[in-house]
Scaffold this motif. Structure first.
Motif, short mmCIF file in Angstrom:
data_model
loop_
_atom_site.label_atom_id
_atom_site.label_comp_id
_atom_site.label_asym_id
_atom_site.label_seq_id
_atom_site.Cartn_x
_atom_site.Cartn_y
_atom_site.Cartn_z
N ILE A 171 0.87 -1.18 0.00
CA ILE A 171 0.00 0.00 0.00
C ILE A 171 0.91 1.23 0.00
N THR A 172 1.03 1.86 -1.14
CA THR A 172 1.98 2.96 -1.30
C THR A 172 1.32 4.33 -1.44
N ASP A 173 0.02 4.35 -1.70
CA ASP A 173 -0.67 5.64 -1.85
C ASP A 173 -0.57 6.43 -0.55
N PRO A 174 -0.03 7.64 -0.58
CA PRO A 174 0.18 8.41 0.66
C PRO A 174 -1.10 8.63 1.45
N PHE A 175 -2.19 8.94 0.76
CA PHE A 175 -3.44 9.20 1.46
C PHE A 175 -3.97 7.93 2.13
N ALA A 176 -3.89 6.81 1.41
CA ALA A 176 -4.36 5.54 1.97
C ALA A 176 -3.54 5.13 3.18
N ARG A 177 -2.23 5.34 3.12
CA ARG A 177 -1.38 4.98 4.25
C ARG A 177 -1.74 5.81 5.48
N GLY A 178 -1.89 7.09 5.28
CA GLY A 178 -2.23 7.96 6.41
C GLY A 178 -3.60 7.65 6.98
N LEU A 179 -4.57 7.42 6.11
CA LEU A 179 -5.93 7.14 6.57
C LEU A 179 -5.98 5.84 7.38
N GLY A 180 -5.26 4.83 6.90
CA GLY A 180 -5.24 3.55 7.61
C GLY A 180 -4.63 3.67 8.99
N ILE A 181 -3.51 4.36 9.09
CA ILE A 181 -2.84 4.53 10.38
C ILE A 181 -3.71 5.33 11.34
N GLY A 182 -4.29 6.42 10.86
CA GLY A 182 -5.11 7.26 11.73
C GLY A 182 -6.35 6.57 12.22
N THR A 183 -6.93 5.71 11.40
CA THR A 183 -8.16 5.02 11.77
C THR A 183 -7.96 4.06 12.93
N VAL A 184 -6.81 3.40 12.98
CA VAL A 184 -6.61 2.37 14.01
C VAL A 184 -5.60 2.76 15.09
N SER A 185 -4.83 3.84 14.86
CA SER A 185 -3.77 4.18 15.82
C SER A 185 -3.81 5.62 16.31
N HIS A 186 -4.94 6.30 16.04
CA HIS A 186 -5.21 7.65 16.55
C HIS A 186 -4.00 8.59 16.55
N GLY A 187 -3.82 9.38 17.62
CA GLY A 187 -2.80 10.43 17.63
C GLY A 187 -1.37 9.91 17.62
#
Length: 227
Positions: A171-187
């Protein structure tokens, strides 16, 4: 404010600043500031025979600041508003899927391990930021203190291993990477993924904020169905 409380606040700030410096000099998921600073604080408190009850007043002072800090994340959301509008459908689909999967997996795994209903409820809110997790845990009968512990564990795990897992999954898309991390790992995860770039950080802020909203809305009626 007594001496132990003041010392604990200074220790926490100093440990985190030191961890930030270490993270910059030795960039690695294993040098995530939250993980290394937490380990350092635990070590110092243990050596000085300061128990958690003595540290609690300092924790409450600093936890109070989580509210304003969370609200401040609205700024990256505003800056990324064009992308948010453009990808709205895919973003919402990903957020709902990620949030539901997190809740279901946490509760079912807790049940499989034979944990009490209180611990199951605390685990159900592990993917949202602490201020939201505390209130959400109270709504479903969970222990707020234990919920925060689960939140910290999820955040540290996501910050340390999340980017690596996404890379392995190609998963290399910058937006997808950020969205995935933020959804499960918050701040905590957001702080880590921001190092990859501004877009990843903005997307992670979106994931973090929206996951908290979705969890707050659906958890009170969803949790009784799956507990």
């Amino acid at each position: 404010m007594n001496g132990i409380t003041l010392f604990s606040i200074v220790l926490t700030i100093a440990a985190y600043c030191g961890a930030m410096i270490l993270s910059r000099k030795v960039p690695s998921p294993l040098t995530s500031p939250v993980m290394t600073s937490t380990a350092a604080i635990i070590l110092v408190l243990s050596l000085m025979d300061i128990d958690y009850e003595d540290y609690t007043p300092a924790k409450e002072w600093m936890t109070f600041l989580l509210g304003p800090a969370t609200v401040a994340l609205a700024l990256p959301l505003y800056k990324a508003r064009k992308i948010l509008i453009k990808r709205f459908k895919s973003i919402m689909a990903g957020l709902f899927t990620g949030t539901l999967t997190t809740i279901f997996s946490a509760v079912l795994l807790s049940k499989a391990l034979g944990l009490s209903e209180g611990l199951q409820a605390a685990a159900a809110v592990k993917a949202v930021t602490s201020p939201v997790a505390i209130e959400a845990a109270l709504l479903i009968g969970g222990n707020p203190a234990i919920a925060v512990a689960f939140v910290m564990a999820a955040g540290i795990f996501g910050a340390v291993f999340g980017p690596l897992i996404l890379t392995v999954a190609r998963i290399t898309d910058p937006f997808a990477r950020g969205l995935g991390i933020g959804t499960v790992s918050h701040g905590i995860g957001t702080g880590q993924v921001m190092k990859e770039g501004a877009l990843q950080g903005a997307a992670s802020s979106i994931g973090m904020g929206m996951a908290a909203v979705i969890t707050s809305l659906i958890l009170p009626w969803l949790y009784p169905l799956i507990k």
